[in-house]
Design a protein around this motif. Sequence first.
Motif, short mmCIF file in Angstrom:
data_model
loop_
_atom_site.label_atom_id
_atom_site.label_comp_id
_atom_site.label_asym_id
_atom_site.label_seq_id
_atom_site.Cartn_x
_atom_site.Cartn_y
_atom_site.Cartn_z
N ASN A 276 0.86 -1.19 0.00
CA ASN A 276 0.00 0.00 0.00
C ASN A 276 0.89 1.24 0.00
O ASN A 276 1.01 1.94 1.01
N PRO A 277 1.54 1.52 -1.13
CA PRO A 277 2.63 2.50 -1.12
C PRO A 277 2.20 3.93 -0.81
O PRO A 277 2.88 4.63 -0.07
N LEU A 278 1.09 4.39 -1.38
CA LEU A 278 0.68 5.77 -1.13
C LEU A 278 0.22 5.96 0.31
O LEU A 278 0.47 7.00 0.93
N GLU A 279 -0.44 4.95 0.86
CA GLU A 279 -0.82 5.01 2.27
C GLU A 279 0.42 5.12 3.15
O GLU A 279 0.46 5.87 4.12
N ARG A 280 1.45 4.35 2.80
CA ARG A 280 2.68 4.37 3.59
C ARG A 280 3.39 5.73 3.44
O ARG A 280 3.93 6.27 4.40
N MET A 281 3.38 6.27 2.22
CA MET A 281 3.98 7.59 2.00
C MET A 281 3.31 8.62 2.90
O MET A 281 3.98 9.44 3.55
N ALA A 282 1.99 8.60 2.93
CA ALA A 282 1.27 9.56 3.77
C ALA A 282 1.62 9.36 5.24
O ALA A 282 1.86 10.33 5.98
N TYR A 295 9.00 8.74 -1.80
CA TYR A 295 8.48 8.35 -3.11
C TYR A 295 8.18 6.86 -3.11
O TYR A 295 8.71 6.09 -2.31
N THR A 296 7.29 6.49 -4.00
CA THR A 296 6.87 5.11 -4.14
C THR A 296 7.12 4.68 -5.58
O THR A 296 7.69 5.42 -6.38
N PHE A 297 6.65 3.49 -5.91
CA PHE A 297 6.85 2.96 -7.26
C PHE A 297 5.64 3.21 -8.17
O PHE A 297 5.57 2.64 -9.25
N ASP A 298 4.71 4.06 -7.75
CA ASP A 298 3.49 4.24 -8.53
C ASP A 298 3.76 4.80 -9.92
O ASP A 298 3.03 4.51 -10.87
N PHE A 316 -3.47 9.59 -4.02
CA PHE A 316 -2.56 10.30 -3.13
C PHE A 316 -3.28 11.44 -2.41
O PHE A 316 -3.13 11.61 -1.20
N GLN A 317 -4.07 12.21 -3.14
CA GLN A 317 -4.74 13.35 -2.51
C GLN A 317 -5.77 12.89 -1.48
O GLN A 317 -5.99 13.57 -0.48
N ARG A 318 -6.36 11.74 -1.73
CA ARG A 318 -7.34 11.21 -0.78
C ARG A 318 -6.67 10.77 0.52
O ARG A 318 -7.25 10.88 1.60
N LEU A 319 -5.45 10.29 0.40
CA LEU A 319 -4.78 9.69 1.56
C LEU A 319 -3.75 10.59 2.20
O LEU A 319 -3.35 10.36 3.35
N ALA A 320 -3.29 11.60 1.49
CA ALA A 320 -2.04 12.26 1.85
C ALA A 320 -2.14 13.16 3.08
O ALA A 320 -1.18 13.25 3.85
N ASP A 322 -1.28 16.14 4.99
CA ASP A 322 -0.23 17.14 4.78
C ASP A 322 1.07 16.50 4.30
O ASP A 322 2.14 17.12 4.37
N ALA A 323 1.01 15.27 3.81
CA ALA A 323 2.22 14.60 3.32
C ALA A 323 2.77 15.30 2.08
O ALA A 323 2.03 15.92 1.31
N TRP A 324 4.08 15.18 1.88
CA TRP A 324 4.73 15.81 0.72
C TRP A 324 5.40 14.71 -0.12
O TRP A 324 6.29 14.02 0.36
N PRO A 325 4.98 14.56 -1.38
CA PRO A 325 5.54 13.49 -2.21
C PRO A 325 6.80 13.93 -2.95
O PRO A 325 7.07 15.13 -3.10
#
Length: 539
Positions: A276-282, A295-298, A316-320, A322-325
């Motif tokens: 779950n890469p974007l969830e983990r990024m957030a 960054y992820t492999f998306d 990403f926007q749904r999960l992020a 205030d995360a910064w990609p």
Amino acid sequence: MQESTFWWRGGVIYQIYPRSFMDSNGDGIGDLPGITDKLDYVASLGVDGIWLSPFFTSPMADFGYDISDYRDVDPMFGTLEDFKTLLERAHALGLRVMIDQVISHTSDQHPWFQESRQDRTNDKADWFVWADPKPDGTPPNNWLSIFGGSAWTFDSRRQQYYLHNFLESQPDVNFHNPAARQAQLDNMRFWLELGVDGFRLDTVNFYFHDPALTDNPPVPAGEATTLGAPDSNPYTWQRHVHDISRPENLDFLKDLRALMDEFPGTTTVGEIGDDNPLERMAEYTAGGDKLHMAYTFDLLNEPHSPAYIREVIERFQRLAGDAWPCWALSNHDVVRSATRWGETEAPLAYPKVALAMLFSLRGSVCLYQGEELGLPEAEVPFERIQDPYGKVLWPEFKGRDGCRTPMPWRDTSQGGFTTENVEPWLPIASRHRPLAVSHQQDDSTSVLNTTRRLLALRAAHPALIEGDLELVDVGTELLGFIRQADEETLLCIFNLTGEVHEARLPLAIQDTLDGHGFFHDADDDTLRLPPYQAAWFVV
């Protein structure tokens, strides 16, 4: 160099793979003095900094990602003084310097592991992940190595298995041990005190494991894998819930951030390979107390349709929060984007529009060396393969050498990378020679000079650096979004296909920006976008 604590936020970081950038001493292998010699070129692109892949002391079983001394330079690449010279020159040119940190595992030649494996009572006995065999002598559980086979190797001295998520010569550090954790933080402090501006953190979600050693479950039939490894690799057949991405990692990332905060203006970007890469990024970048960005492999895998990219942005926007990609289309571990995404497209036009899209996303950017030239993946014959990953999984997966071949500086047999009578560590790709820097430098339409224009456009518009992003409907064949900052609002539309596509403009436009050679009549609310074109409008 202009001081800015938040230089990384929206910054563009140029990734250098030291082995393949520039050879200064004629041994066929790139080195730190070679990088220093080419920093003027890097600065001319308009990037904000560089990221150096590992150059530390190493037996090079995994080309530097197996470190035996975290505080010194491998003689292959030069000396610590050479690094200091590089750092000074980069800073003089206004370039920040980030370096790889591979702290989840060491080389089996590292003194820590050499001591740890001697017996079960020494001072480093618990600095690595050791476990008893099952009663039948088999490994403790079903965890797998990304490089093939079991993640466990038996050691006869301790009569135990040790964990390695990668090669058996890359034992995993036991992050449940406070002394081992602190030792890695101390190693990072060494480089911060030398003046580096940040770290790229290799496999940042691999630091901790489940101490109960619970088996991983299989991926349910029909469900997709997202770990960035080829589907032919059995590693992707498991859901990696017990060997990586453990909740304990969050507390360590807070300790790491506290260290970084002692050095204002420094930053971190973490590499995340996860189910779950974007969830983990957030999770890893939210709150301002862990990673600065990740960054992820998306965007480092094969799907690349406008619909897929929209879905990645939406997710990403749904999960992020205030995360910064940090977005990337290529790096040293994946097939180059000019081939992975553009193999069936126009070879010179497609890389330009792909970079235009990348540089317009909300977040920071990593630009891999040679991407500014539009380099395709190189074909490396089996007898020249160096990557252990490729040797194990050949021919279904040919490894990562095809994206690691030397930079073509000139159209010569050795590409200007090394002296002409020296064989480089990987062959110069014949299809790269016509794309050499020397050919593109004076061609205003080249991928190289288009990259420079695109980065100048980005730097000139605050909306592209830090503005919010809102997707807009421009049909299924185009990708469109609005970037908005206090000072300005821009509409960005991309045609990643070889066909002309039309769309109704969702907003009234005031002006067309020139960054890709496209102009549009502001009085016409129907956009007719040519193949492989990007358009930016002031609205």
